[in-house]
Structure formats: structure tokens, C-alpha cells
Design a protein around this motif. Sequence first.
Motif, short mmCIF file in Angstrom:
data_model
loop_
_atom_site.label_atom_id
_atom_site.label_comp_id
_atom_site.label_asym_id
_atom_site.label_seq_id
_atom_site.Cartn_x
_atom_site.Cartn_y
_atom_site.Cartn_z
N TRP A 1 14.63 -18.09 29.93
CA TRP A 1 14.33 -16.64 30.33
C TRP A 1 15.04 -15.69 29.29
CZ3 TRP A 1 17.53 -12.57 31.50
CH2 TRP A 1 16.79 -11.47 31.94
N THR B 1 12.55 -13.18 26.86
CA THR B 1 12.76 -12.00 27.20
C THR B 1 13.23 -11.16 26.00
OG1 THR B 1 13.08 -12.33 29.45
CG2 THR B 1 13.48 -10.18 28.67
N GLN C 1 7.47 -5.61 22.65
CA GLN C 1 6.73 -5.77 23.76
C GLN C 1 7.30 -5.06 25.02
OE1 GLN C 1 3.72 -7.35 24.30
NE2 GLN C 1 3.94 -7.59 21.87
N PRO C 2 6.49 -4.25 26.05
CA PRO C 2 7.03 -3.48 26.77
C PRO C 2 8.18 -4.40 27.71
CG PRO C 2 4.78 -3.64 27.15
CD PRO C 2 5.16 -4.49 25.82
N LEU C 3 9.10 -3.85 28.47
CA LEU C 3 10.31 -4.47 29.25
C LEU C 3 9.65 -5.28 30.31
CD1 LEU C 3 13.06 -4.96 29.84
CD2 LEU C 3 12.96 -3.03 31.22
N TRP C 4 8.55 -4.80 30.89
CA TRP C 4 8.03 -5.38 32.13
C TRP C 4 7.33 -6.64 31.77
CZ3 TRP C 4 2.79 -6.59 32.45
CH2 TRP C 4 2.02 -5.92 31.87
N LEU C 5 6.52 -6.78 30.74
CA LEU C 5 5.87 -7.97 30.01
C LEU C 5 6.93 -8.94 29.74
CD1 LEU C 5 3.19 -9.24 29.41
CD2 LEU C 5 3.18 -8.06 27.26
N SER C 6 7.77 -8.41 29.24
CA SER C 6 9.04 -9.30 28.46
C SER C 6 9.72 -10.08 29.61
CB SER C 6 9.89 -8.43 27.74
OG SER C 6 9.29 -7.86 26.54
N VAL C 7 10.07 -9.32 30.72
CA VAL C 7 10.71 -9.73 31.83
C VAL C 7 9.74 -10.64 32.52
CG1 VAL C 7 11.70 -9.36 34.01
CG2 VAL C 7 12.46 -7.97 31.98
N LEU C 8 8.81 -10.34 32.66
CA LEU C 8 7.51 -11.20 33.59
C LEU C 8 7.53 -12.53 32.74
CD1 LEU C 8 5.91 -11.04 36.06
CD2 LEU C 8 4.21 -10.34 34.70
#
Length: 106
Positions: free
Chosen positions: A65, A69, A77-84
Amino acid sequence: MVSGLLIALINLVAQRYPGLGGWVASLPIITGLSVLWLVYDRRPGPEIGQMLFGVLWGLIPTAVWVLLTAFLLTRGQPLWLSVLAGLAGWALLTLLVLRLGLIRLG
């Protein structure tokens, strides 16, 4: 309350020294406290050892993870995409660890 203070301290350190903040966040504070509480509750050594092996096997998906991330964030890359994406990697590796029987949930 202690958890909130630790998170605030880590964030303060990370704002000035991101690498050091990450290192402090990775310290085995929760695991160490858990071991102390298990000892206080007079749990047998083998049971504590099993818990620690569970922590060890849980670190592998967590490392995936973090790697995914961080890699995606450093590539813009955007935070939401990276975390997902990181969570997807974590979930897949967690399922593999469970499927291989490396962690017993019961």
C-alpha cells in the motif's frame, strides 16, 4: 486521546521533515503497547508470539500500500486514485496471505 496526540506530533514533524515524519509514523508504538497489554493480561508467550507473527505478515500488504500510493503520488497522480490503487494492492496481498494460511483469524 493518546492516538490523537501521536498523530498530531507525527504531522508536525512531517511538515518540516517528511522523511523523519514517515519514520516516526512507522515506529512499532501500537504493536509494542499491544504486547505490553497482553503481558499485563497474563496472556501466554506463544499467544503473544502468534499475534506478532500476524503483525509481521500484515506488514507485507501494508508495505505494498505504501509503495503503490507513494509511487503514484510522486508521479503526479491524484490522491484519491493513489490511495485507491494502494488499497487494491493491499487487499489483494491480504487475500493471498490469508489464502496461504500465513495468518489465522481465529
